[in-house]
Design a protein around this motif. Structure first.
Motif: not given
Length: 355
Positions: A1-30
């Motif tokens: 059975m294939n299990i799908s996981f929700p896709q992560l997205f950066p956290i937008t703080r402002k659109l103009h100009p664009e400022n986004q946080e990394a979803p740091v709590h959910f990233l396990q990559n070094r």
């Protein structure tokens, strides 16, 4: 059975100009995947033109140059694993509050940068005896607030800092061409400094005989202490030692039993040597297990860390983390408050309820 996981997205703080946080709590990559790398912009993205692929070098040099992108590719290449952190990262945690982008923990990322050492390029020009500072100008232009003056984004380094062998003119991030959204095709990378020094969309490099006085050098990115502190303003430079608890999340509910607490730690001087955790408001501390890149003495990577915690009693707990580095620095209980909210690095904390 294939299990799908929700896709992560950066956290937008402002659109103009664009400022986004990394979803740091959910990233396990070094290494932070490029799609999740944080973005900090002062102005709108520059217009895409072919001039982005050339770099003008002038001023206190014997031979002014226009260096093409392709020329840089044929020079001696260097790849460094470097943490970039916005100087305003974690500003939202200051009390009293300060004005500016209300970043939480995610205005920091860790990438592998490939480029040519800046000093190799400057050597092509030959520096004059009057050379004192190196000014980097980006293609991004806009109104600087609160002055309202139209300006390009510019920053400088002293000549000694600019000639450090690990300051790069980078064109790759994580093994791929540097994305436009992250300053491509060419950006500066200044290891161990807050990311305001790593100028994006490099347009020109000017070697000057005096001290640069641009607004992003002498007005912004300056620590302004509380007016009653008696301290004088001083420039924002190297990154403070810091850590983040990635899991568990703040205000999580957990069952009694063993839980693996994990997180990241980084510094702008030397390397991280230890991360400690406290479960009793800092009365006692115990060391976590460090992992991550094997750093040389001046390594620029972050460390991942973990700790096996046996939660035997129900109730509410506050978990604190603090990092230490090889220069004897440790995270303070309270961050140094300053009017622009730079350099926050108080002990990180999460609150959990054991049920």
């Amino acid at each position: 059975m294939n299990i799908s996981f929700p896709q992560l997205f950066p956290i937008t703080r402002k659109l103009h100009p664009e400022n986004q946080e990394a979803p740091v709590h959910f990233l396990q990559n070094r290494v932070t995947p490029t799609d999740y790398f944080f973005k900090r912009n002062h102005f709108a993205y520059p217009q895409w033109t072919t001039s982005l692929f050339s770099l003008i070098i002038y001023g206190e040099v014997h031979v002014p140059l226009a260096v093409a992108y392709r020329q840089l590719l044929f020079m001696q290449v260097k790849t460094l694993a470097v943490v970039l952190e916005c100087a305003g990262n974690q500003r939202a945690f200051y009390a009293p509050k300060t004005y500016g982008e209300q970043w939480t923990n995610g205005a920091v990322s860790f990438g592998c940068w490939t480029g040519v050492p800046l000093r190799d390029v400057l050597q092509l020009c030959g520096l004059t005896a009057g050379a004192k500072e190196v000014v980097f100008e980006g293609h991004d232009v806009g109104k600087h607030l609160p002055s309202g003056k139209q300006t390009a984004y510019k920053r400088s380094l002293s000549l000694k800092q600019a000639l450090h062998p690990d300051v790069l003119i980078a064109w790759q991030l994580n093994g791929q061409p540097l994305p436009f959204a992250h300053g491509g095709p060419l950006r500066l990378i200044v290891p161990h400094w807050y990311a305001m020094a790593s100028v994006k969309w490099l347009k020109s490099i000017a070697i000057i005989s005096g001290e640069f006085q641009g607004p992003f050098q002498t007005e912004d990115y300056v620590y302004y202490p509380a007016t009653d502190s008696g301290q004088q303003p001083f420039p924002v430079t190297t990154i403070n030692v810091n850590s983040v608890i990635q899991w568990p999340l703040d205000f999580a509910e957990l069952k009694k039993g063993v839980h693996i607490i994990r997180g990241i730690a980084w510094t702008g001087q030397g390397v991280v040597t230890n991360v400690e955790l406290s479960f009793n408001q800092g009365k006692s501390w115990t060391s976590a297990t460090l992992s991550g890149f094997a750093d040389k003495p001046d390594g620029y990577s972050w460390k991942t860390w973990s700790f096996s915690w046996r939660a035997e009693q129900t109730g509410e707990y506050t978990i604190l983390s603090r990092a230490h580095d090889s220069h004897g620095r440790q995270q303070p209980q309270e961050a140094f408050w300053n009017r622009k909210g730079y350099g926050y690095n108080a002990v990180n904390k999460v609150r959990v309820n054991i049920v």
